[in-house]
Design a protein around this motif. Structure first.
Motif, PDB file in Angstrom:
ATOM      1  N   HIS A  13      52.916  67.051 -47.127  1.00 30.95           N
ATOM      2  CA  HIS A  13      52.259  67.898 -48.239  1.00 30.95           C
ATOM      3  C   HIS A  13      52.227  69.495 -47.581  1.00 30.95           C
ATOM      4  N   PRO A  14      53.530  69.979 -47.817  1.00 27.58           N
ATOM      5  CA  PRO A  14      53.682  71.467 -47.367  1.00 27.58           C
ATOM      6  C   PRO A  14      53.031  72.504 -48.097  1.00 27.58           C
ATOM      7  N   TYR A  15      52.967  72.281 -49.350  1.00 22.04           N
ATOM      8  CA  TYR A  15      52.327  73.207 -50.162  1.00 22.04           C
ATOM      9  C   TYR A  15      50.768  73.480 -49.571  1.00 22.04           C
ATOM     10  N   TRP A  16      50.081  72.295 -49.226  1.00 21.47           N
ATOM     11  CA  TRP A  16      48.826  72.424 -48.749  1.00 21.47           C
ATOM     12  C   TRP A  16      48.856  72.367 -47.230  1.00 21.47           C
ATOM     13  N   LYS A  18      48.838  74.619 -44.832  1.00 24.38           N
ATOM     14  CA  LYS A  18      47.776  75.538 -43.965  1.00 24.38           C
ATOM     15  C   LYS A  18      46.362  75.197 -44.194  1.00 24.38           C
ATOM     16  N   GLU A  19      46.082  74.819 -45.435  1.00 24.87           N
ATOM     17  CA  GLU A  19      44.481  74.289 -45.754  1.00 24.87           C
ATOM     18  C   GLU A  19      44.271  72.917 -45.028  1.00 24.87           C
ATOM     19  N   ALA A  55      45.123  65.995 -49.946  1.00 20.30           N
ATOM     20  CA  ALA A  55      45.964  66.740 -50.852  1.00 20.30           C
ATOM     21  C   ALA A  55      46.334  66.114 -52.196  1.00 20.30           C
ATOM     22  N   LYS A  57      47.363  67.327 -56.496  1.00 21.43           N
ATOM     23  CA  LYS A  57      48.352  68.237 -57.273  1.00 21.43           C
ATOM     24  C   LYS A  57      47.596  69.564 -57.177  1.00 21.43           C
ATOM     25  N   ASN A  58      46.406  69.690 -57.780  1.00 17.94           N
ATOM     26  CA  ASN A  58      45.777  71.186 -58.048  1.00 17.94           C
ATOM     27  C   ASN A  58      45.079  71.832 -56.943  1.00 17.94           C
ATOM     28  N   CYS A  60      42.988  70.692 -52.469  1.00 15.87           N
ATOM     29  CA  CYS A  60      43.025  69.877 -51.546  1.00 15.87           C
ATOM     30  C   CYS A  60      41.550  69.643 -51.339  1.00 15.87           C
ATOM     31  N   GLU A  94      41.249  75.452 -53.581  1.00 21.03           N
ATOM     32  CA  GLU A  94      42.529  75.774 -54.463  1.00 21.03           C
ATOM     33  C   GLU A  94      43.172  76.675 -53.481  1.00 21.03           C
ATOM     34  N   LYS A  95      44.521  76.984 -54.068  1.00 21.28           N
ATOM     35  CA  LYS A  95      45.368  77.837 -53.177  1.00 21.28           C
ATOM     36  C   LYS A  95      44.742  79.124 -53.007  1.00 21.28           C
TER      37      LYS A  95
END
Length: 197
Positions: A13-16, A18-19, A55, A57-58, A60, A94-95
């Motif tokens: 889940h690279p998009y998330w 850091k979180e 994680a 889609k929109n 985590c 969210e991001k």
């Protein structure tokens, strides 16, 4: 691909990333034990599920398995499926949201305390097992399958019955039936492979 470690879960889940790593650090600063269940990081106390991270889609999230029992720390909690989910609650990120360990620690401390006291919301399940006709027919035709099915726990029997019943199309029901026959004969539960700890 089966996830075998928290590191692997975060990598997938690279998009998330850091979180998730920040949430993991918060979790590692508790007494909870880290493991993978249902393909995601779960944190337990004496073998009982307390919290997890995931994680989507929109967003985590930090999950609380008995989050509905939290009384002192509730402002950030969401019910993921209103009307369906009784016990689970989550804190969503969210991001770009800042993850504040000092706030999350309060939620975790209360959840851990509740677990120590043995507080939990038991799932409400129907006592009666309703076996769909497709599975009934298969059990009648195959004595070994019927014996193996009878040796399963009621929970595992219910999982299989629901798995067949929930399919909308007859073709899907039959393909699911073929998939589960060897699992039943091996005394496996439908979701056993996701329970790693």
């Amino acid at each position: 691909m089966a996830v075998n470690s928290v590191e692997q879960y975060i990598e997938t889940h690279p998009y998330w990333g850091k979180e998730l790593q920040s949430l993991r650090t918060v979790m590692q600063n508790t007494e909870l034990e880290e493991c993978i269940k249902w393909g995601a990081p779960v944190y337990t106390l004496e073998g009982k599920n307390v919290a997890g991270i995931a994680a989507f889609k929109n967003h985590c999230a930090l999950w609380f398995f008995n989050g509905a029992l939290l009384k002192e720390n509730t402002i950030l909690l969401h019910n993921a499926q209103e009307g369906k989910t009784k016990a689970l609650r989550q804190i969503r990120f969210e991001k770009g949201d800042k993850i504040k360990p000092e706030i999350l620690q309060k939620y975790l401390a209360e959840a851990i305390q509740n677990q120590r006291k043995g507080k939990e919301i038991k799932p409400v399940t129907s006592k009666e097992l309703v076996v769909p006709s497709e599975l009934k027919d298969a059990l009648k035709e195959d004595n070994d399958l019927e014996k193996a099915f009878q040796q399963l726990t009621k929970g595992k029997q219910r999982e299989y019955a629901n798995y067949i019943s929930q399919a909308k199309r007859e073709a899907t029901k039959l393909s699911r039936l073929e998939k589960i026959k060897p699992m039943i004969k091996n005394n496996e539960g439908l979701h056993d492979k996701y329970k790693n700890c």
